[in-house]
Design a protein around this motif. Structure first.
Motif, PDB file in Angstrom:
ATOM      1  N   GLN A  15       0.585  -0.776   0.380  1.00  0.00           N
ATOM      2  CA  GLN A  15       0.224  -0.046  -0.007  1.00  0.00           C
ATOM      3  C   GLN A  15       0.474   1.502   0.048  1.00  0.00           C
ATOM      4  OE1 GLN A  15      -2.874  -0.472   3.146  1.00  0.00           O
ATOM      5  NE2 GLN A  15      -4.467  -0.416   1.808  1.00  0.00           N
TER       6      GLN A  15
ATOM      7  N   SER B 129      -1.859   1.694  -2.808  1.00  0.00           N
ATOM      8  CA  SER B 129      -3.772   0.978  -3.231  1.00  0.00           C
ATOM      9  C   SER B 129      -3.051   0.284  -3.188  1.00  0.00           C
ATOM     10  CB  SER B 129      -4.406   1.385  -3.535  1.00  0.00           C
ATOM     11  OG  SER B 129      -4.584   1.297  -4.420  1.00  0.00           O
TER      12      SER B 129
ATOM     13  N   ASP C  97      -5.023  -1.948  -4.551  1.00  0.00           N
ATOM     14  CA  ASP C  97      -6.152  -2.226  -5.435  1.00  0.00           C
ATOM     15  C   ASP C  97      -5.035  -1.544  -7.469  1.00  0.00           C
ATOM     16  OD1 ASP C  97      -9.156  -2.008  -7.323  1.00  0.00           O
ATOM     17  OD2 ASP C  97      -7.795  -0.319  -8.441  1.00  0.00           O
TER      18      ASP C  97
ATOM     19  N   TRP D  63      -3.347  -4.200 -10.488  1.00  0.00           N
ATOM     20  CA  TRP D  63      -4.300  -3.657 -11.691  1.00  0.00           C
ATOM     21  C   TRP D  63      -2.860  -3.695 -12.633  1.00  0.00           C
ATOM     22  CZ3 TRP D  63      -8.319  -4.422 -14.235  1.00  0.00           C
ATOM     23  CH2 TRP D  63      -9.928  -4.465 -13.520  1.00  0.00           C
TER      24      TRP D  63
ATOM     25  N   VAL E 228     -11.906 -10.117  -8.900  1.00  0.00           N
ATOM     26  CA  VAL E 228     -11.984  -8.821  -8.628  1.00  0.00           C
ATOM     27  C   VAL E 228     -12.013  -8.595  -9.885  1.00  0.00           C
ATOM     28  CG1 VAL E 228     -10.712  -8.773  -7.145  1.00  0.00           C
ATOM     29  CG2 VAL E 228      -9.200  -8.731  -8.857  1.00  0.00           C
TER      30      VAL E 228
ATOM     31  N   VAL F 190     -10.193  -8.670 -13.102  1.00  0.00           N
ATOM     32  CA  VAL F 190      -8.385  -8.064 -13.627  1.00  0.00           C
ATOM     33  C   VAL F 190      -8.361  -9.667 -14.739  1.00  0.00           C
ATOM     34  CG1 VAL F 190      -6.251  -8.091 -13.625  1.00  0.00           C
ATOM     35  CG2 VAL F 190      -7.612  -7.022 -11.819  1.00  0.00           C
TER      36      VAL F 190
ATOM     37  N   ARG G 122     -15.385  -4.033 -15.656  1.00  0.00           N
ATOM     38  CA  ARG G 122     -14.654  -4.125 -14.474  1.00  0.00           C
ATOM     39  C   ARG G 122     -15.271  -4.090 -13.184  1.00  0.00           C
ATOM     40  NH1 ARG G 122      -9.818   0.093 -16.075  1.00  0.00           N
ATOM     41  NH2 ARG G 122      -8.789  -0.821 -14.283  1.00  0.00           N
TER      42      ARG G 122
ATOM     43  N   HIS H  93     -15.534  -4.907 -10.383  1.00  0.00           N
ATOM     44  CA  HIS H  93     -15.114  -4.677  -9.004  1.00  0.00           C
ATOM     45  C   HIS H  93     -13.523  -3.496  -8.758  1.00  0.00           C
ATOM     46  CE1 HIS H  93     -17.342  -8.669  -7.905  1.00  0.00           C
ATOM     47  NE2 HIS H  93     -16.947  -9.354  -8.830  1.00  0.00           N
ATOM     48  N   ARG H  94     -13.677  -3.188 -10.005  1.00  0.00           N
ATOM     49  CA  ARG H  94     -12.980  -2.335  -9.873  1.00  0.00           C
ATOM     50  C   ARG H  94     -13.151  -1.263  -8.670  1.00  0.00           C
ATOM     51  NH1 ARG H  94      -7.854  -0.001 -12.630  1.00  0.00           N
ATOM     52  NH2 ARG H  94      -7.581   1.453 -11.959  1.00  0.00           N
ATOM     53  N   GLY H  95     -11.924  -1.178  -7.739  1.00  0.00           N
ATOM     54  CA  GLY H  95     -11.825  -0.409  -6.554  1.00  0.00           C
ATOM     55  C   GLY H  95     -12.753  -1.222  -4.959  1.00  0.00           C
TER      56      GLY H  95
ATOM     57  N   LEU I  57     -11.556  -4.548  -3.562  1.00  0.00           N
ATOM     58  CA  LEU I  57     -11.827  -5.399  -3.319  1.00  0.00           C
ATOM     59  C   LEU I  57     -11.419  -5.684  -2.364  1.00  0.00           C
ATOM     60  CD1 LEU I  57      -7.733  -4.707  -4.588  1.00  0.00           C
ATOM     61  CD2 LEU I  57      -9.469  -6.379  -5.816  1.00  0.00           C
TER      62      LEU I  57
ATOM     63  N   THR J 280      -8.027  -1.448  -0.555  1.00  0.00           N
ATOM     64  CA  THR J 280      -8.236  -0.752  -1.650  1.00  0.00           C
ATOM     65  C   THR J 280      -7.935   0.741  -0.971  1.00  0.00           C
ATOM     66  OG1 THR J 280     -10.475  -0.161  -1.592  1.00  0.00           O
ATOM     67  CG2 THR J 280      -9.206  -1.677  -3.310  1.00  0.00           C
TER      68      THR J 280
END
Length: 103
Positions: free
Chosen positions: A5, A10, A12, A16, A68, A70, A81, A83-85, A87, A100
């Protein structure tokens, strides 16, 4: 986890980067064609292990990446997308942490 992090802002953003910020486009027609792992999940697994994570083999990493969004699996529309953001929540030192968010 906390070091990731800190380094990537993050978890996330860290995840990505293994697919250049875009969901991998797959063209499977049946569930039997779905692989148990991918080059991206192998890279994620290797990197997590180098950072001290355990029990994160390529199959586990691939399942996470599918969950998620990806590396979408059967049932996801191309470019989606879902589940973007978003997790999952995990436990770090007894505290609940949204992957995230910053701790």
């Amino acid at each position: 986890f906390l070091a990731i992090q800190e380094a990537f802002e993050s978890f996330d953003a860290y995840i990505w980067r293994f697919v250049d910020g875009k969901p991998k486009q797959n063209a499977w027609r049946t569930v039997t064609e779905l692989p148990a792992h991918s080059p991206e999940s192998e890279a994620l697994s290797r990197d997590l292990k180098q950072r001290g994570f355990r029990f994160v083999g390529p199959v586990v990493a691939h399942s996470f990446m599918q969950t998620v969004g990806v590396c979408p699996h059967a049932g996801h529309r191309p470019g989606q997308r879902p589940h973007r953001g978003l997790l999952p929540i995990c436990r770090v030192g007894g505290a609940r942490v949204i992957m995230t968010g910053r701790v």
